[in-house]
Design a protein around this motif. Structure first.
Motif, PDB file in Angstrom:
ATOM      1  N   GLN A 112     -69.675 -78.576 -31.393  1.00  0.00           N
ATOM      2  CA  GLN A 112     -69.677 -77.498 -31.575  1.00  0.00           C
ATOM      3  C   GLN A 112     -68.729 -77.240 -33.055  1.00  0.00           C
ATOM      4  O   GLN A 112     -69.196 -76.667 -34.024  1.00  0.00           O
ATOM      5  CB  GLN A 112     -68.905 -76.592 -30.555  1.00  0.00           C
ATOM      6  CG  GLN A 112     -69.016 -74.971 -31.270  1.00  0.00           C
ATOM      7  CD  GLN A 112     -68.199 -73.997 -30.053  1.00  0.00           C
ATOM      8  OE1 GLN A 112     -67.072 -74.152 -29.599  1.00  0.00           O
ATOM      9  NE2 GLN A 112     -69.034 -73.072 -29.735  1.00  0.00           N
ATOM     10  N   ALA A 113     -67.825 -78.076 -32.900  1.00  0.00           N
ATOM     11  CA  ALA A 113     -66.777 -78.112 -34.218  1.00  0.00           C
ATOM     12  C   ALA A 113     -67.514 -78.783 -35.431  1.00  0.00           C
ATOM     13  O   ALA A 113     -67.420 -78.098 -36.487  1.00  0.00           O
ATOM     14  CB  ALA A 113     -65.456 -78.872 -33.944  1.00  0.00           C
ATOM     15  N   ALA A 114     -68.340 -79.777 -35.309  1.00  0.00           N
ATOM     16  CA  ALA A 114     -69.185 -80.250 -36.204  1.00  0.00           C
ATOM     17  C   ALA A 114     -70.052 -79.240 -36.506  1.00  0.00           C
ATOM     18  O   ALA A 114     -70.295 -79.210 -37.918  1.00  0.00           O
ATOM     19  CB  ALA A 114     -69.697 -81.610 -35.811  1.00  0.00           C
ATOM     20  N   SER A 115     -70.751 -78.642 -35.642  1.00  0.00           N
ATOM     21  CA  SER A 115     -71.934 -77.800 -36.046  1.00  0.00           C
ATOM     22  C   SER A 115     -71.463 -76.445 -36.920  1.00  0.00           C
ATOM     23  O   SER A 115     -72.069 -76.086 -37.686  1.00  0.00           O
ATOM     24  CB  SER A 115     -72.768 -77.159 -34.972  1.00  0.00           C
ATOM     25  OG  SER A 115     -71.936 -76.392 -34.076  1.00  0.00           O
ATOM     26  N   TRP A 116     -70.154 -76.143 -36.696  1.00  0.00           N
ATOM     27  CA  TRP A 116     -69.696 -75.124 -37.388  1.00  0.00           C
ATOM     28  C   TRP A 116     -69.228 -75.031 -38.798  1.00  0.00           C
ATOM     29  O   TRP A 116     -69.062 -74.417 -39.684  1.00  0.00           O
ATOM     30  CB  TRP A 116     -68.443 -74.438 -36.573  1.00  0.00           C
ATOM     31  CG  TRP A 116     -68.809 -73.722 -35.433  1.00  0.00           C
ATOM     32  CD1 TRP A 116     -69.640 -73.549 -34.607  1.00  0.00           C
ATOM     33  CD2 TRP A 116     -67.785 -73.065 -34.648  1.00  0.00           C
ATOM     34  NE1 TRP A 116     -69.787 -72.875 -33.649  1.00  0.00           N
ATOM     35  CE2 TRP A 116     -68.278 -72.338 -33.690  1.00  0.00           C
ATOM     36  CE3 TRP A 116     -66.157 -72.658 -34.940  1.00  0.00           C
ATOM     37  CZ2 TRP A 116     -67.819 -71.530 -32.663  1.00  0.00           C
ATOM     38  CZ3 TRP A 116     -65.713 -71.642 -33.855  1.00  0.00           C
ATOM     39  CH2 TRP A 116     -66.534 -71.170 -32.875  1.00  0.00           C
ATOM     40  N   THR A 117     -69.109 -76.553 -38.971  1.00  0.00           N
ATOM     41  CA  THR A 117     -69.062 -77.014 -40.544  1.00  0.00           C
ATOM     42  C   THR A 117     -70.021 -76.494 -41.394  1.00  0.00           C
ATOM     43  O   THR A 117     -69.887 -75.942 -42.426  1.00  0.00           O
ATOM     44  CB  THR A 117     -68.865 -78.501 -40.615  1.00  0.00           C
ATOM     45  OG1 THR A 117     -67.766 -79.001 -39.840  1.00  0.00           O
ATOM     46  CG2 THR A 117     -68.612 -79.017 -42.233  1.00  0.00           C
ATOM     47  N   GLY A 118     -71.326 -76.734 -40.770  1.00  0.00           N
ATOM     48  CA  GLY A 118     -72.472 -76.240 -41.671  1.00  0.00           C
ATOM     49  C   GLY A 118     -72.561 -74.587 -41.825  1.00  0.00           C
ATOM     50  O   GLY A 118     -73.183 -74.257 -43.033  1.00  0.00           O
TER      51      GLY A 118
END
Length: 192
Positions: A120-126
């Protein structure tokens, strides 16, 4: 090491895993955090890798900030010696609170909850909702297949190069900190 990261959110298993090396890894990781003046933000638990990281941080003079849901708190799963413990109404608020409190986010080995939180943290980067570095601590190749899956997503056109490059797979503390301290968040995704 020139540390810019002062608080690190650590996601990891609430279970010890099948190999005692995982607990040793978590304890060594927590010790390295404290020795480098980095405070812990984590899920507040006393069991498994979670407890090992927190106790090691505290045992070595660091500070540990727990964020736990009301439900888990009522099940007596929280560590009772934390610097501070925040109790949230649900998992979504817990995850958002942890991300807000930390300067960087890292996953040690763990299960579905660990994977869900760090992805989730990684996906929120985009989408532009997370400008903080995301690292999979790839102890003993634990996250090799996760990295391969991300590369497949990229090859198939679902994950742009800049967002793939914004995720690090590090197998030692120094490499992880170098990535985090040099991190620059990519621009959020544009749709054309």
């Amino acid at each position: 090491m020139n540390v810019l990261i002062k608080r690190l959110a650590v996601y990891c298993g609430a279970r010890p895993g099948c190999n005692e090396e995982y607990i040793d890894l978590a304890a060594e990781f927590g010790k390295s955090m404290a020795q480098n003046g980095i405070d812990l933000v984590y899920g507040g638990g006393k069991f498994g890798l979670m407890g090992a990281v927190a106790n090691a941080v505290l045992d070595n003079g660091g500070e540990a900030y727990g964020v736990i849901t009301q439900e888990l708190y009522e099940r007596n799963t929280s560590l009772d010696r934390l610097t501070d413990l925040k109790i949230t109404p649900n998992m979504d608020v817990r995850k958002e609170t942890m991300m807000q409190m930390a300067d960087g986010l890292v996953a040690l080995p763990g299960g579905l909850g660990t994977a869900e939180e760090i992805i989730q943290a990684a996906s929120w980067t985009g989408v532009g909702d997370n400008a903080k570095p995301v690292v999979f601590f790839n102890y003993n190749h634990f996250y090799d297949t996760m990295r391969q899956q991300f590369e497949v997503m990229h090859q198939e056109g679902f994950l742009e190069e800049e967002y793939l490059a914004a995720i690090s797979f590090a197998d030692d503390f120094e490499t992880m900190m170098k990535f985090m301290n040099q991190y620059q968040a990519p621009h959020y995704r544009q749709y054309h």
